[in-house]
Design a protein around this motif. Structure first.
Motif, PDB file in Angstrom:
ATOM      1  N   VAL A 270       8.693  -1.056   5.909  1.00  0.00           N
ATOM      2  CA  VAL A 270       7.316  -1.857   5.451  1.00  0.00           C
ATOM      3  C   VAL A 270       6.897  -2.822   6.109  1.00  0.00           C
ATOM      4  O   VAL A 270       5.665  -3.147   6.415  1.00  0.00           O
ATOM      5  CB  VAL A 270       7.659  -1.822   3.771  1.00  0.00           C
TER       6      VAL A 270
ATOM      7  N   LYS B  66       4.744   5.944   4.994  1.00  0.00           N
ATOM      8  CA  LYS B  66       5.300   5.869   6.180  1.00  0.00           C
ATOM      9  C   LYS B  66       6.634   5.246   6.453  1.00  0.00           C
ATOM     10  O   LYS B  66       7.609   5.721   7.370  1.00  0.00           O
ATOM     11  CB  LYS B  66       4.294   4.994   7.306  1.00  0.00           C
TER      12      LYS B  66
ATOM     13  N   SER C  58       0.836  -1.153  -0.016  1.00  0.00           N
ATOM     14  CA  SER C  58       0.051   0.053  -0.004  1.00  0.00           C
ATOM     15  C   SER C  58       0.779   1.404   0.072  1.00  0.00           C
ATOM     16  O   SER C  58       2.086   1.106   0.787  1.00  0.00           O
ATOM     17  CB  SER C  58      -0.993   0.006   1.443  1.00  0.00           C
TER      18      SER C  58
ATOM     19  N   ASP D 195       0.210   4.046   1.734  1.00  0.00           N
ATOM     20  CA  ASP D 195       0.360   4.388   2.871  1.00  0.00           C
ATOM     21  C   ASP D 195       1.809   3.559   3.374  1.00  0.00           C
ATOM     22  O   ASP D 195       2.253   4.691   4.276  1.00  0.00           O
ATOM     23  CB  ASP D 195      -0.743   4.187   3.687  1.00  0.00           C
ATOM     24  N   LYS D 196       1.763   2.513   3.434  1.00  0.00           N
ATOM     25  CA  LYS D 196       2.825   1.897   4.007  1.00  0.00           C
ATOM     26  C   LYS D 196       4.392   2.532   3.621  1.00  0.00           C
ATOM     27  O   LYS D 196       5.053   2.518   4.227  1.00  0.00           O
ATOM     28  CB  LYS D 196       3.026   0.177   3.758  1.00  0.00           C
TER      29      LYS D 196
END
Length: 415
Positions: A414, A359, A353, A355-356
């Motif tokens: 991750v 981050k 993803s 988002d991962k």
């Protein structure tokens, strides 16, 4: 662009192009100041006002303009060092190859005008002491505030071994080869000014063949374009470059000097200006651009350092196999150390993803100017070599932003 069939074109220019001349002159001035300031720092030099020479002190924003017989260097510079700017200008023009008046420009006889001023104290105060320090934070990496506001983009994709888009990568390699055969006297009728352009055919979003190749080069009077230049270019420039790449090109349309004549070139043919080839400098139009130029700017200017950092991040994301394509956007406020925003875009090619990935990027990379300067070791006289044939996708030891040294950290973050 995945799932589509299309053509995409990018261009490059040689070091003798008027705009690239200006980029190289501006970066040669920056390198000379960094070199001399480093020497003064090593010597423990102290001015009569009690300030010590330090590379941290250096601020350079140097612009160059050139036209027929004239070069103008202007900008705002803060340094303890003295450098002979007219001599730097002439040496750079000589190295490029404008050594005879019949080439349209001569390093010995051209006029050189300098208009250099001190950096504005209103700008310096925000860079020397960032907003975070004024607010009471004590992290020394917060000391340096961003040298300007704006947004910067970095891009990487798995189309080439250097993780660059295929069209701009090939255009740069052809431009480099065009210069090499000129300087090596392989084709003695060539002159310094030149441009290349490559159109690549994509199927299902992947490059499959070179569709068109365009090379325009300044040349001596009386050269037969169709019967001499075109066969020579295929033999000595196009074939040696493209035969090394894993892409079909034999059926490409090839254009060489399509106007039929390119004798008048360089600053005599067109004026030049620092920072006017920003798409050539980056990704050839594949991926967005924040609008800021690189050359002539020291590493506190995030136009340059953050764009390098964004490429570093994007390249590591792709090298880690987290996405086939990755674009990073960073945004800064002048005088503030922390970026205002960090965006990761993977165009639907992500393997985990987004988002991962985002981050992980925030966990692994410190994108404050002070940290970028430290991690990429940017206070070195390495910049003139960046000013032709692209700032990205080159296997140069000094191009620290091309390292894929955070792959393991990203994968760990991750997971």
């Amino acid at each position: 662009m995945s799932g589509r069939d299309f053509l995409f074109t990018s261009e490059s220019v040689t070091e003798g192009h008027p705009d690239k001349m200006c980029d190289q002159i501006s970066d040669a001035v920056l390198d000379a100041i960094l070199t001399r300031e480093g020497e003064l720092e090593a010597e423990g030099y102290v001015t009569d006002k009690g300030s010590k020479a330090s590379l941290e002190h250096v601020r350079v924003a140097c612009e160059t303009l050139t036209t027929t017989g004239l070069i103008v260097v202007a900008g705002e510079i803060r340094t303890h060092a003295y450098v002979d700017i007219p001599t730097i200008v002439r040496q750079t023009v000589r190295d490029i190859g404008y050594t005879r008046a019949k080439y349209g420009f001569d390093y010995e006889t051209c006029g050189v005008i300098t208009a250099i001023h001190e950096q504005s104290p209103d700008i310096a105060m925000g860079v020397d002491e960032a907003y975070e320090i004024k607010r009471g934070e004590t992290d020394p990496l917060d000391l340096i505030g961003a040298g300007d506001q704006g947004m910067m983009f970095g891009y990487a994709c798995n189309e080439t071994t250097q993780l660059m888009p295929m069209p701009i990568y090939l255009a740069h390699r052809l431009a480099e080869r065009l210069t090499a055969v000129r300087k090596g006297d392989v084709l003695d009728y060539l002159r310094p000014d030149g441009k290349t352009q490559v159109t690549v055919r994509y199927e299902d979003g992947k490059p499959v063949a070179v569709d068109k190749i365009l090379i325009s080069s300044q040349h001596a009077e009386g050269v037969d374009i169709d019967n001499l230049m075109k066969p020579d270019f295929i033999e000595h420039i196009i074939d040696p470059v493209l035969s090394l790449e894993d892409i079909e090109w034999k059926g490409a349309e090839i254009y060489v000097n399509p106007t039929g004549r390119f004798v008048i070139g360089g600053p005599m043919g067109d004026s030049g200006l620092t920072g006017r080839k920003i798409i050539v400098d980056t990704y050839g139009g594949m991926g967005r651009h924040g609008g800021g130029a690189f050359s002539g700017k020291d590493c506190t200017k995030v136009d340059r350092s953050a764009a390098y950092a964004a490429r570093w991040v994007a390249k590591n994301v792709v090298a880690a196999g987290l996405a086939d394509r990755c674009e990073i956007e960073l945004a800064y406020a002048i005088g503030v150390a922390h970026p205002l925003s960090v965006l990761v875009e993977t165009f639907g090619t992500e393997k985990v993803s987004v988002d991962k990935i985002e981050k992980a990027v925030l966990a692994v990379f410190d994108l404050r100017p002070g940290a970028i300067i430290r991690d990429l070791d940017l206070r070195r006289p390495i910049y003139r070599k960046t000013a032709a044939y692209g700032h990205f996708g080159r296997d140069e030891r000094d191009f620290t932003w091309e390292r894929t040294d955070r792959v393991d950290d990203l994968l760990a973050a991750v997971e």
